[in-house]
Design an enzyme around this catalytic site. Structure first.
Site, mmCIF file in Angstrom:
data_model
loop_
_atom_site.group_PDB
_atom_site.id
_atom_site.type_symbol
_atom_site.label_atom_id
_atom_site.label_comp_id
_atom_site.label_asym_id
_atom_site.label_seq_id
_atom_site.Cartn_x
_atom_site.Cartn_y
_atom_site.Cartn_z
ATOM 1 C CB THR A 144 1.816 134.538 60.108
ATOM 2 O OG1 THR A 144 1.734 133.376 59.267
ATOM 3 C CG2 THR A 144 1.896 134.126 61.550
ATOM 4 C CD GLU A 200 -7.650 123.541 58.787
ATOM 5 O OE1 GLU A 200 -8.062 124.695 58.723
ATOM 6 O OE2 GLU A 200 -7.060 123.083 59.776
ATOM 7 C CB THR A 239 -16.711 126.234 64.047
ATOM 8 O OG1 THR A 239 -17.218 127.433 63.503
ATOM 9 C CG2 THR A 239 -15.739 126.559 65.154
#
Lengths: 408, 408
Positions: A408, A279, A192
């Site tokens: 993951t 990103e 955030t």
């Protein structure tokens, strides 16, 4: 990935702002993840928070405290957002403020808490207890302290984000420095957006609030990475009043504009740094919409373009896919728009004139215009003087990788 | 990629609907890309079109013609959307209708044109001229003609989309068949959504319009692939009146509900087929929001969840990232939502209870719930009886590949 060189500008100290960091072990035991910012007595602070309805505990407590007292300290942890944590989360946020208050000998309601990191995980109080004395012992004003602070608040950021302005206001030097974290407009789970800006000039509450809102409108509210909004976003602007000048008490003070412009500049640098570090970003897109009947009309169109996955994936491929740009614009455009007055430029290249492909447009020219790392898209609606600006980045394979493989 | 097996259901002929295809060469010379649908005299047709403000020429002409006469023919080309083509595009759309009118000996305003494919490219008239006689000569009612039609309207679709219902209404057999194209809710450049549904039962204009709107609300308006909206989307519902029964003149006719339910079923099959074939899709997500103060409130929340890139990339990784789900919900939630009443299920697994992680929740249970190709996310707001349903797919590397490399 990120767009452009990894510039790390020189940061100026802001008299009256001391920063100290420590490794509290919220997520990774070997990483500095706690930041304490101490503000000199007499400092004023304005803040804006996320508009997401799921507001993290620190956001609620910070708002509460801001309403009752002038802040003397900001406390920021990374690694855990303390969001969706219910009443226990509220208590930890309040308790952490009390620990700071004791250590600094100020009132608990003069401490503002901020958190960033994973959502829904209970935030423990113990790490604050152990690490706060370290933060306090390391409080200092030097530029290095600002850079250490940036490192402590970062999560998935690949670039450190800081910006400064030094200016003379009516003969007195003023220093403004800001830092930020975030590699998407929003990353509810781990990144955030947080930003903290401070200056040594004395500014009263009301003009400070206006200054912050203006700066946000022209910086953080113009960026989008993925269109999501977060639970923890916050931005503060503090004025310590340590510079040797009479207080700026109103927006009509002749010194107000100089300060406001510089604060906006710092915020714009930080906002652009966030988009450049978006990103998976490989491209920075500047979306300009002009010729609207009103600014709000232009904003709606710019928003749809900046959020469109089809526009963003085309940008990733450096594809001058202007049909997608027009269609995205059409999703936000006013019903009575006369498309025969619409013009579209990619960089300097006119692609659409009169609502259809420009006669002299060639695919090769469009491809050349889309090739650079930074591209400006300019859509003119041809019906008025309203305009809007957005900065966004592209949507790459790396974006999917980062967000799909994140846990993951 | 696509979700689930490549089911190709049996399609029923609809008496009064004849279909003929041809290779006109709009993009690829060797591909059937033109479809003519002839409707028997007395047929009634209702239609809905894209709400994007950039409306393609065929959308404008189809609306115009629908307002003046009962359609006798639908003309559909793939490979070129005839969008952002200005006045010349309008003329080609109108001229193509005139060519059909001559060939079928009907009025030009009884022909509705539809186009799908690349935006901004002028649509030539000549290919219609050459290929229409072939379409006319091949007009037939057989189920194979419906499948040939699906192939002709497809673009980037990897699955053919058709659905049928056969039912007895007051003792008379009724046949309803629909076909669709689209592998995203919207693909402005090459895969805008088109669907054509027809039945042999006689239904008057007004109940037909209501039937279509109800069906759309519970099918196509519930799906999202990428949140973009297109220039060419269209859906028609025709009633040929060839079934041996008295006309259904009103929504209060006892036969209305049976027909409406079956039409909704066909539309739902087609809509789900589009999401299953969503660009790069590996997962079908059903988003249920309940317990809202009103349906509209639930819709806003479901919308944000279904459109969130962070939710969709997490789904791609089968990651039970419930923080992202709550944060996406928070972006659309009402300001006064009491989060302590919120419940979230992934499949059968309760993840969030009272706004925080459920005591008995385990990451392993969450991962098991997210593992299947089809996952239901159920968010209950705990404050009323409003609900909403959305179907969407995940965001994969393949999505970026398809959309980034589409024109390169």
């Amino acid at each position: 990935m990120a767009v452009g060189p990894d510039n790390r500008p020189e940061l100026a100290s802001v008299s009256g702002v001391r920063l100290g960091t420590a490794a509290a072990g919220f997520k990774d035991p070997d990483r500095e993840d706690l930041l304490l910012v101490a503000l000199a007595p007499g400092s004023r602070t304005a803040a804006v928070f996320t508009r997401n309805r799921l507001r993290a505990a620190p956001v609620l407590v910070a708002e509460e405290n801001l309403a009752t007292a002038a802040p003397r300290a900001l406390l920021v942890n990374s690694g855990n957002a303390n969001a969706a944590t219910g009443q226990p989360g509220m208590e930890v946020a309040r308790e952490s403020c009390r620990l700071v208050a004791e250590a600094l000998e100020v009132d608990a309601d003069t401490v503002l808490p901020f958190s960033t990191g994973v959502i829904g995980e209970p935030l423990p109080l113990e790490p604050f207890d152990g690490a706060l004395p370290v933060c306090v012992s390391r409080l200092r004003e030097e530029p290095e302290a600002w850079w250490a602070a940036v490192e402590a608040i970062g999560t998935t950021d690949t670039r450190l984000k800081g910006a400064s302005r030094t200016l003379e206001v009516a003969g007195t030097p003023v220093h403004i420095t800001g830092i930020a974290k975030g590699s998407g407009m929003i990353h509810p789970n781990m990144a955030t957006m947080l930003a903290f800006v401070a200056m040594d000039a004395p500014v009263a509450d009301e003009p400070l609030r206006v200054m912050l809102e203006t700066a946000v409108a022209e910086s953080f509210n113009r960026i989008s990475v993925d269109g999501d909004t977060s639970t923890n976003d916050a931005l503060t602007l503090s004025a310590t009043g340590q510079a040797a000048m009479a207080p700026v008490d109103s927006v009509t003070d002749p010194r107000y504009n100089e300060l406001a412009e510089a604060v906006t500049g710092v915020c714009r640098d930080l906002a652009l740094a966030i988009v450049r570090d978006g990103e998976g970003a490989t491209k920075l897109l500047t979306i300009r919409v002009s010729g609207a009947a009103a600014d709000a009309e232009a904003e709606a169109v710019a928003d749809r373009i900046a959020r469109s996955p089809l526009v963003k994936t085309a940008a990733y491929a450096s594809d001058p896919n202007w049909g997608r740009l027009l269609a995205a614009a059409g999703a936000g455009a006013p019903e009575d728009l006369d498309w025969s007055r619409v013009t579209l430029h990619l960089g300097e290249v006119c692609v659409v004139r009169g609502g259809v492909r420009a006669d002299d447009y060639t695919e090769a020219a469009g491809q050349a215009a889309m090739a650079p790392e930074e591209v400006t898209v300019h859509l003119d609606l041809g019906r008025g003087r309203g305009s809007a600006l957005r900065w966004t980045c592209d949507f790459s394979h790396e974006y999917v990788t980062i967000n799909a493989e994140y846990r993951t």
